[in-house]
Design a protein around this motif. Sequence first.
Motif, PDB file in Angstrom:
ATOM      1  N   LEU A  17       0.975  -1.231  -0.010  1.00  0.00           N
ATOM      2  CA  LEU A  17       0.136  -0.189  -0.018  1.00  0.00           C
ATOM      3  C   LEU A  17       0.955   1.245  -0.060  1.00  0.00           C
ATOM      4  N   GLU A  19       1.874   3.393  -2.496  1.00  0.00           N
ATOM      5  CA  GLU A  19       1.245   4.267  -3.454  1.00  0.00           C
ATOM      6  C   GLU A  19       0.103   5.196  -2.538  1.00  0.00           C
ATOM      7  N   LYS A  20      -0.825   4.185  -1.807  1.00  0.00           N
ATOM      8  CA  LYS A  20      -1.666   4.946  -1.123  1.00  0.00           C
ATOM      9  C   LYS A  20      -1.247   5.857   0.099  1.00  0.00           C
ATOM     10  N   GLU A  23       0.101   8.874  -1.293  1.00  0.00           N
ATOM     11  CA  GLU A  23      -1.069   9.776  -1.586  1.00  0.00           C
ATOM     12  C   GLU A  23      -1.366  10.429  -0.365  1.00  0.00           C
TER      13      GLU A  23
END
Length: 191
Positions: A17, A19-20, A23
């Motif tokens: 996770l 990338e999340k 963000e």
Amino acid sequence: GLVIDGRTLNIIFQGGLEEKFLEVTQHCRSVICCRSTPLQKSMVVKLVRRQLKVMTLSIGDGANDVSMIQAADVGIGISGQEGMQAVMASDFAISRFKHLKKLLLVHGHWCYVRLARMVIYFFYKNVCYASLLFWYQFFCGFSGSTMIDYWQMIFFNLFFTSVPPLLFGALDKDVSAETLLHLPKLYKNGQ
């Protein structure tokens, strides 16, 4: 700011996770890792550096923060009850967290201005010296003869051109410390 613990970081890194997580961190000014392992802290710093291509700053006060401090572009160690390991591994050391503001806004601004002026000075010095050699070659008919003995060139660089860098490095302060602390926006103007 984002406050995240070690258990959550473990889920993020093992579950793919990242990338999340990135963000979410892009909307935050700072990320605080609490109750996490030294490896997790350094992995967060490396992930942000690698993926977002930004400059990172890590602050720590103990031996468990050493890998995080070394992974960051700028590491700040706080000396205190935890020991001196973080201070020994850091780029800068402060005695209390409250001194961070002065370190960044005042000394960071002065350092940036001094380095920028020093680069300009060294370009100026080298252009003057190279143009002098260029025009001397016209005078001597491009024979390749040396204009200055080697030891004189060493003395020129050592004595005559070392005084301005030392004076700039020690004494140059374009704005007072009080003004820099009251107007933090001046830090961005230098950049």
